[in-house]
Structure formats: C-alpha cells, structure tokens
Design an enzyme around this catalytic site. Structure first.
Site, short mmCIF file in Angstrom:
data_model
loop_
_atom_site.label_atom_id
_atom_site.label_comp_id
_atom_site.label_asym_id
_atom_site.label_seq_id
_atom_site.Cartn_x
_atom_site.Cartn_y
_atom_site.Cartn_z
N GLY A 57 25.53 27.77 47.82
CA GLY A 57 24.84 28.90 47.23
C GLY A 57 23.65 29.22 48.10
O GLY A 57 23.25 28.40 48.93
N CYS A 84 27.36 21.54 50.00
CA CYS A 84 26.09 22.19 50.35
C CYS A 84 25.18 22.27 49.12
O CYS A 84 24.73 21.26 48.63
CB CYS A 84 26.35 23.56 50.97
SG CYS A 84 24.88 24.25 51.74
N TYR A 85 24.94 23.47 48.60
CA TYR A 85 24.09 23.57 47.42
C TYR A 85 24.65 22.74 46.27
O TYR A 85 23.90 22.08 45.54
CB TYR A 85 23.98 25.04 46.99
CG TYR A 85 23.04 25.26 45.82
CD1 TYR A 85 21.66 25.32 46.04
CD2 TYR A 85 23.53 25.38 44.52
CE1 TYR A 85 20.80 25.50 44.97
CE2 TYR A 85 22.66 25.56 43.46
CZ TYR A 85 21.30 25.62 43.69
OH TYR A 85 20.45 25.79 42.64
N HIS A 171 29.83 22.22 55.33
CA HIS A 171 30.86 23.10 54.75
C HIS A 171 32.25 22.73 55.27
O HIS A 171 32.63 23.16 56.36
CB HIS A 171 30.56 24.57 55.11
CG HIS A 171 29.39 25.12 54.38
ND1 HIS A 171 29.49 25.63 53.10
CD2 HIS A 171 28.09 25.19 54.71
CE1 HIS A 171 28.30 26.03 52.69
NE2 HIS A 171 27.43 25.77 53.65
N GLU A 173 34.96 23.90 54.32
CA GLU A 173 35.89 25.04 54.23
C GLU A 173 35.87 25.94 55.44
O GLU A 173 36.78 26.76 55.60
CB GLU A 173 35.58 25.85 52.95
CG GLU A 173 34.31 26.69 52.99
CD GLU A 173 33.05 25.90 52.64
OE1 GLU A 173 33.08 24.65 52.71
OE2 GLU A 173 32.02 26.54 52.32
N SER A 225 53.28 52.68 47.56
CA SER A 225 52.46 53.44 48.50
C SER A 225 52.92 53.24 49.94
O SER A 225 52.48 53.96 50.83
CB SER A 225 51.01 52.97 48.38
OG SER A 225 50.91 51.65 48.88
N GLY A 226 53.78 52.26 50.15
CA GLY A 226 54.14 51.92 51.53
C GLY A 226 53.34 50.72 52.00
O GLY A 226 53.68 50.09 52.99
N VAL A 228 51.40 46.84 51.58
CA VAL A 228 51.97 45.53 51.26
C VAL A 228 51.83 45.16 49.78
O VAL A 228 52.76 44.60 49.18
CB VAL A 228 51.38 44.43 52.18
CG1 VAL A 228 49.87 44.38 52.09
CG2 VAL A 228 51.96 43.08 51.87
N ASP A 229 50.71 45.52 49.15
CA ASP A 229 50.48 45.04 47.78
C ASP A 229 51.50 45.63 46.79
O ASP A 229 52.13 44.90 46.02
CB ASP A 229 49.06 45.37 47.31
CG ASP A 229 48.02 44.73 48.21
OD1 ASP A 229 48.37 43.79 48.94
OD2 ASP A 229 46.86 45.18 48.19
N SER A 230 51.64 46.95 46.82
CA SER A 230 52.57 47.55 45.86
C SER A 230 54.00 47.13 46.19
O SER A 230 54.84 46.96 45.29
CB SER A 230 52.43 49.07 45.83
OG SER A 230 52.81 49.65 47.06
N LYS A 390 45.23 37.82 49.55
CA LYS A 390 46.07 38.66 50.42
C LYS A 390 47.05 37.83 51.26
O LYS A 390 48.21 38.22 51.41
CB LYS A 390 45.15 39.46 51.34
CG LYS A 390 45.83 40.55 52.11
CD LYS A 390 45.89 41.80 51.28
CE LYS A 390 46.44 42.97 52.03
NZ LYS A 390 46.36 44.20 51.24
#
Ligand code: XMP
Length: 534
Positions: A57, A84-85, A171, A173, A225-226, A228-230, A390
């Site tokens: 944080g 960390c925090y 960190h 990550e 929509s063309g 990737v998500d939809s 994503k």
C-alpha cells in the site's frame, strides 16, 4: 467459484499491486479474489479462503489514518502472507517494530537469506528483489524467525510456520524480483496447502455450469463486436447452452478490413452459432454525413448502434414467438408484438468489477459503452468473464478454439475508424483508411511486434499534401502511423519501431493505397496526447 478450487483472498491496501498479486496467484493455478481492506473479517472468512495475502500500500503505518486490518485475522487459522505494507502491518500488529529509519529502499535490492526458511527453502542465499518502502521493519514480532535481511534493513522477511504467517518486505509479484513467482508458489502450495487446480479447463467447466444454472432453457442474446471479450463470452455461452444463444453483430461499416468476414466465418461457420449480421454501414455513413466534431461522431454512432441493436433484439423476440430460428422475418412476424430474449451476454472482465469498488456490480466506463449494450433494456445480464483477467480470457479463447486473429486482436474503439478519420467520413475515405490500416497490421505482425504493442494503426487526417510520383505531381492524403506501448491505455508511450519496419510500412502504404502519398509517424506519448486522434 467451484468447490474444487481453492480461494486466495488478496486484501487491497490501496496500491497498484493488488491486481498484480491476484494475477500471479492465478498464474500459479490458484483462484484469487481481491477484497477491500474495509471488508469485515467475518465476511472474508465466510468465503472460506485457503490463504490470505495482505498487499502492499502507499501509506506508512505511522501516518494518521493509515489503513489497518482487524487483528482477528491473525487468529483465524488461515495462512497469511504479508507483502511490503502488509508485512509491516503484521510486524506492528503482532508486537514487532516498524520505524522511520530514514533509509528507505527503492528498486532492485540484494537480499540475503538467513537461517532456515520455508518460504525461501529452495533458493540460493543471495537474491535480487524489488523493494519500494520508506519505513523499515526493525524487529520481528515475538515467536517469529527472521529469514532475510538487506544492507539497509535487518528484518526484511520473517515467518512463524506454526501459525502459518509469513512476511516479506519486498515485492515477490513483480518481475524484477527474480525468483518472486517461486516464492509465491512456495507460500501457496507448501505453506498454505493450496491445490493448483485453477486451469483453463476448470475455468471453462465452472463457467459452463454457472451459465446453465442461470439461464436454464431460456434464450440468450449476445452482441458481438469483433473484439476478444465479446467473442470469448459468446463462445462460452454457446458451449453452455448451444442453440439457445443468438449473436447480433452490428456491422457499422467502420470496422477494420476483413473484420466482419472474420466474425461471420468464426461464429456462423466454425461454431455454427445463430448469428444475426446487421449490415448497417450505409445507415451509419448517412448519419455521419458532414459531421466533423469528434464528440458528435461518437454520440451519433453510439445512439444508432443502440437503436439497431434494439431492433435486432425485437426481431429476435418475434422470431421466438413465431417459433423458428434463422432467416429474415416475414411481414406478419415483424408486426407481431413480443418480448425479446431475457438474457444478454456482457463481456465484463474482473478488473471492471474491482475498479468499481470490489462489489459485484460491473461499472462499465461510459467511454467504453459504444459498441456495448443499451443500458435501459430489460435484460438480465450473463457475465461469464467477470471472474477473469484479460490474459485468462485470451487463454480460455484459445482453449475454446477461437482463431488467433480474434483472441490476440489489439483493442479497437467502439466508434471504430470514425475516430481515426479526421474530418468528414465518406466511403472513399473509409476505404483508404481500411487499406492503410491493413498494411500496418500485416507489417507489425510480420515483424513479430503485434502482441507486445498495445495498439498500432493508421489515421487519416483532413489535409492533403504535395508529392511527386514518376514525373507527376501528386496532391493526396498523408497517413499518420500510430503505435503505442501501454499496460492499460491510461498512459502510453510511442513505440520505438525499428526503422526498417517503419520503412516497409511507409513504402507499402504509398505504393498500394491509392490516394495516399506520404506517411508520418506520431511520436506523442499519452499524456499529453491520447491514443486515438479523436
Ligand atoms: P484514448 O484515445 O482516450 O483511448 O487514449 C484509450 C483507449 O480507449 C479506446 N477508445 C475507445 N473505446 N469507445 C471504446 O470502446 C470509445 O469511444 C473509445 N475511444 C477510445 C482506445 O482505442 C484506447 O485503447
């Protein structure tokens, strides 16, 4: 999520790291969720987490109002990793010491592992880690063993295996911590006993079960929509409920070259999905005639899109009532009054939900609503991607057999090429831009840069310039090439494209696209520029 998947809660203390931690946990095949630190402990425990990670944080534990957490969390018997925090909170709350020593550490730091540590058990004594802290932990709490130090900080990590509480100042990550992912995995598997069962296959199985439970045998509508998500959302819903799904693709005529054909090919032919392809290019162009103001363009496109989508949904409702699928409606079917499909698929992603404050309600940025759903329609939403990042959506798309062109497509604005054609939009200008854009995409792909570049595209300005071709003077449009690197589109930098790639793009556009005699490269970052030109 399913009972077969362990859950790790990442408690967000307000830094940008929580999402990254959650993603790294999932890369280790363990499901993770981000929760705000304000969530009551009882609520966290009710989710039955296998482990809890306290994130970094921006605050110092010493400032007034510094975020803290109910100390009951340490008594819950759930393994905890503080980062960390989060590590400093553990130190402070359990009787250790955190001080403003005046020597913070920022960036790459050498870490020395000491004594016997579960967390670092497979690592060499010297490790390169990434630090970002002002205050320092100067004493571990009673009962804890100090497991690492740096030149500046004597207590850079500590652990109590019996209580399964672990703390690291660095960190793990971030990629700069060279063995960070291994450290996280050791925490997850060895310290907390998480099982690595969160895989593309399990994600799909869970989503399919959830969709079936929600939808039953009723009909579902999905706008494509063309992007990737939809596409992935549609493929998932189709896997779950097959023929109950109808997809609507509103073709604005302002898509990239070949995009509409790709949607048809993939969904109608490959997946045999009931697809309504509304070819509305003429309607959009008519409304956009002589419009040059960017905001008006956006508004016109957004409103017309919604109107056409609603028409398609109503037609579908009539079709349902008349009890048949596919084909155009006859006059009688058209005039029948009817209710539209009850469910609407929406490609909401996990970060959309987290950004809106950790609740369950998706908050789609209005900016991104164009090409999305009409928000006043009476639908229940099906959001099969709402647990996913994503990169997971892409992996699921590949697993479901969607083509690479769709799964790895760069983001594209809802209003399409309209915001890349400066000034008036005419069929000729759309065609010029589509052709130039296709060259850009081809060459960026050929150079192997398509995935690492956030967006690369052509822009058509409203000026003409003089050139010479053979013995003739030309007076034609320039094309602006735009290519940016970015993580989230909030900020971006212009991509340092190799000169030979720039040269190939420029010469191909000038040779192959009639009406263009010059190519310029946009070297503006965001801010002060935006990614799109309008
Ligand atoms: P800007 O140009 O604001 O774009 O730097 C940031 C990101 O958003 C995309 N973009 C849009 N997406 N509807 C959308 O769905 C829009 O009206 C719109 N305008 C910009 C842009 O492509 C970039 O990825």
């Amino acid at each position: 999520m399913s009972q077969h998947t362990d859950l790790v809660l990442v408690v967000d203390f307000g830094a940008q790291y929580a999402q990254l931690i959650a993603r790294r946990v999932r890369e280790a095949h363990v499901y993770s969720e981000i929760v705000p630190r304000s969530m009551p402990i009882a609520e966290m425990l009710a989710k039955k987490p296998t482990a809890i990670i306290l994130s970094g944080g921006p605050a110092s534990v010493h400032v007034e109002g510094a975020p803290s957490i109910d100390a009951a969390i340490y008594e819950a018997g759930v393994p905890i990793l503080g980062i960390c925090y989060g590590a400093q909170l553990i130190a402070r709350d359990l009787g250790g010491e955190v001080r403003k020593t005046g020597t913070g550490e920022y960036g790459r730091t050498e870490l020395r592992i000491e004594g016997s540590s579960l967390l670092f058990s497979d690592l060499a004594v010297e490790q390169t880690v990434w630090m970002s802290h002002g205050d320092s932990m100067t004493a571990a709490p009673p009962g804890f063993t100090v497991t690492a130090r740096t030149d500046a900080v004597p207590t850079a990590a500590f652990e109590d295996r019996d209580r399964a509480i672990y703390a690291v100042q660095f960190h793990p990550e971030v990629a700069h911590t060279e063995r960070g992912q291994e450290i996280l995995k050791t925490f997850l598997y060895d310290a907390a006993g998480c099982r690595p069962t969160w895989t593309n296959v399990s994600i799909i199985e869970d989503a399919v079960a959830e969709i079936r439970a929600q939808v039953g045998d009723r009909r579902v509508l999905c706008g494509l929509s063309g992007g990737v998500d939809s596409a992935v959302a549609a493929a998932l819903v189709h896997k779950a409920v097959g023929d109950q799904l109808t997809c609507v693709f509103v073709d604005t005529g302002l898509m990239r070259r070949g995009e509409a054909e790709q949607v048809e090919q993939t969904f109608r032919e490959q997946f045999a999905i009931d697809l309504v392809h509304v070819k509305a290019g003429d309607r959009f162009l008519e409304k956009l005639d002589d419009v040059i103001d960017p905001e008006r363009k956006r508004k016109i496109i957004g409103e017309l899109f919604i109107r056409i989508f609603e028409e398609a949904a109503r037609d579908l409702g009539r079709r349902e009532r008349s009890g048949r699928l596919g084909g155009a409606l006859d006059a009688e079917e058209r005039s029948a009054s009817t209710a539209p499909a009850k469910f609407l698929v929406q490609g909401t992603l996990y970060p959309d939900i987290v950004e809106s404050g950790g609740g369950d309600n998706a908050n789609i940025k209005s900016h991104h609503n164009v090409g999305g759903l009409p928000d006043d329609m009476d639908f229940e939403l099906v959001e099969p991607l709402r647990h996913l990042f994503k990169d997971e959506v892409r992996a699921v798309g590949e697993e479901l057999g969607l083509p690479e062109e769709i799964v790895w497509r760069q983001p594209f604005p809802g209003p399409g090429l309209a915001v890349r054609i400066i000034g008036t939009i005419t069929p000729e200008r759309v065609e010029i831009l589509q052709n130039a854009d296709a060259v850009v995409t081809e060459e960026i792909k050929r150079a192997g840069l398509y995935r690492e570049i956030w967006q690369s595209f052509a822009v058509l300005p409203a000026v003409k310039t003089v050139g010479v071709m053979g013995d003739d003077r030309t007076y034609a449009y320039p094309i602006i090439l735009r290519a940016v690197t970015s993580d989230d589109a909030m900020t971006a930098d212009w991509a340092r494209l190799p000169y030979d790639v720039l040269e190939r793009i420029a010469s191909r556009i000038i040779n192959e696209v009639p009406g263009v005699n010059r190519v310029a490269y946009d070297i503006t970052s965001k801010p002060p520029g935006t990614i799109e030109w309008e």
